[in-house]
Motif scaffolding. Structure first.
Motif, PDB file in Angstrom:
ATOM      1  N   ALA A  23       0.821  -1.207   0.000  1.00  0.00           N
ATOM      2  CA  ALA A  23       0.000   0.000   0.000  1.00  0.00           C
ATOM      3  C   ALA A  23       0.862   1.266   0.000  1.00  0.00           C
ATOM      4  CB  ALA A  23      -0.904   0.002   1.234  1.00  0.00           C
ATOM      5  N   CYS A  24       0.235   2.371  -0.368  1.00  0.00           N
ATOM      6  CA  CYS A  24       0.875   3.690  -0.332  1.00  0.00           C
ATOM      7  C   CYS A  24       1.358   3.964   1.087  1.00  0.00           C
ATOM      8  CB  CYS A  24      -0.136   4.748  -0.770  1.00  0.00           C
ATOM      9  SG  CYS A  24       0.428   6.462  -0.652  1.00  0.00           S
ATOM     10  N   VAL A  31      -2.465   0.861  -4.519  1.00  0.00           N
ATOM     11  CA  VAL A  31      -1.907   1.684  -5.597  1.00  0.00           C
ATOM     12  C   VAL A  31      -1.807   0.857  -6.876  1.00  0.00           C
ATOM     13  CG1 VAL A  31       0.041   3.148  -6.265  1.00  0.00           C
ATOM     14  CG2 VAL A  31      -0.471   2.829  -3.855  1.00  0.00           C
ATOM     15  N   SER A  32      -2.328   1.378  -7.994  1.00  0.00           N
ATOM     16  CA  SER A  32      -2.212   0.650  -9.263  1.00  0.00           C
ATOM     17  C   SER A  32      -0.821   0.816  -9.869  1.00  0.00           C
ATOM     18  CB  SER A  32      -3.283   1.107 -10.254  1.00  0.00           C
ATOM     19  OG  SER A  32      -3.150   2.485 -10.521  1.00  0.00           O
ATOM     20  N   GLU A  33      -0.235   2.001  -9.716  1.00  0.00           N
ATOM     21  CA  GLU A  33       1.138   2.263 -10.182  1.00  0.00           C
ATOM     22  C   GLU A  33       1.896   2.954  -9.054  1.00  0.00           C
ATOM     23  OE1 GLU A  33       3.637   4.388 -13.815  1.00  0.00           O
ATOM     24  OE2 GLU A  33       1.553   4.923 -13.510  1.00  0.00           O
ATOM     25  N   VAL A  36       8.164   6.054  -6.418  1.00  0.00           N
ATOM     26  CA  VAL A  36       9.084   6.194  -5.296  1.00  0.00           C
ATOM     27  C   VAL A  36       9.675   7.606  -5.337  1.00  0.00           C
ATOM     28  CG1 VAL A  36      11.023   5.143  -6.541  1.00  0.00           C
ATOM     29  CG2 VAL A  36      11.064   5.227  -4.054  1.00  0.00           C
ATOM     30  N   PHE A  37       9.660   8.274  -4.184  1.00  0.00           N
ATOM     31  CA  PHE A  37      10.188   9.632  -4.047  1.00  0.00           C
ATOM     32  C   PHE A  37      11.461   9.550  -3.228  1.00  0.00           C
ATOM     33  CE2 PHE A  37      10.647  13.969  -2.888  1.00  0.00           C
ATOM     34  CZ  PHE A  37       9.894  14.712  -3.775  1.00  0.00           C
ATOM     35  N   GLY A  61       4.481   5.118  -3.012  1.00  0.00           N
ATOM     36  CA  GLY A  61       3.045   5.380  -2.964  1.00  0.00           C
ATOM     37  C   GLY A  61       2.497   6.019  -4.214  1.00  0.00           C
ATOM     38  N   HIS A  62       1.277   6.584  -4.076  1.00  0.00           N
ATOM     39  CA  HIS A  62       0.632   7.315  -5.170  1.00  0.00           C
ATOM     40  C   HIS A  62       1.474   8.541  -5.512  1.00  0.00           C
ATOM     41  CE1 HIS A  62      -2.977   5.488  -3.149  1.00  0.00           C
ATOM     42  NE2 HIS A  62      -3.263   5.186  -4.399  1.00  0.00           N
ATOM     43  N   ARG A  63       1.548   8.860  -6.778  1.00  0.00           N
ATOM     44  CA  ARG A  63       2.290  10.051  -7.207  1.00  0.00           C
ATOM     45  C   ARG A  63       1.777  11.293  -6.481  1.00  0.00           C
ATOM     46  NH1 ARG A  63       3.221  14.306 -10.363  1.00  0.00           N
ATOM     47  NH2 ARG A  63       5.024  14.294 -11.742  1.00  0.00           N
TER      48      ARG A  63
END
Length: 78
Positions: A23-24, A31-33, A36-37, A61-63
């Motif tokens: 999960a995010c 999250v479908s895609e 990474v930050f 996570g999510h963008r």
């Protein structure tokens, strides 16, 4: 001796979703895609060449969640 000349924010896709990365890490939802930050140091070698090196393992996570939490990246790879 090498020296850190700057720190940048880097955002990239993993190409996979929660099935692989979970999960995010920001909101806890599926999250479908997964993105990474990372915060990365730009390091200059004695010969003048520059490379980047992550300062941490990154956050996944999510963008939108990542950008909202950490700000706009300097470099974004989709």
């Amino acid at each position: 001796m090498s020296k850190i000349v700057d720190t940048i924010k880097h955002l990239r896709t993993t190409g996979r979703g929660s099935d692989r990365y979970g999960a995010c890490e920001v909101c806890g939802k599926s999250v479908s895609e997964v993105f990474v930050f990372e915060h990365r140091n730009l390091v200059q070698r004695d010969d003048g060449s520059i490379f980047s090196h992550p300062t941490t393992g990154g956050t996944y996570g999510h963008r939108d969640c990542l950008v909202q939490s950490f700000g706009q990246p300097n470099i974004s790879q989709h």
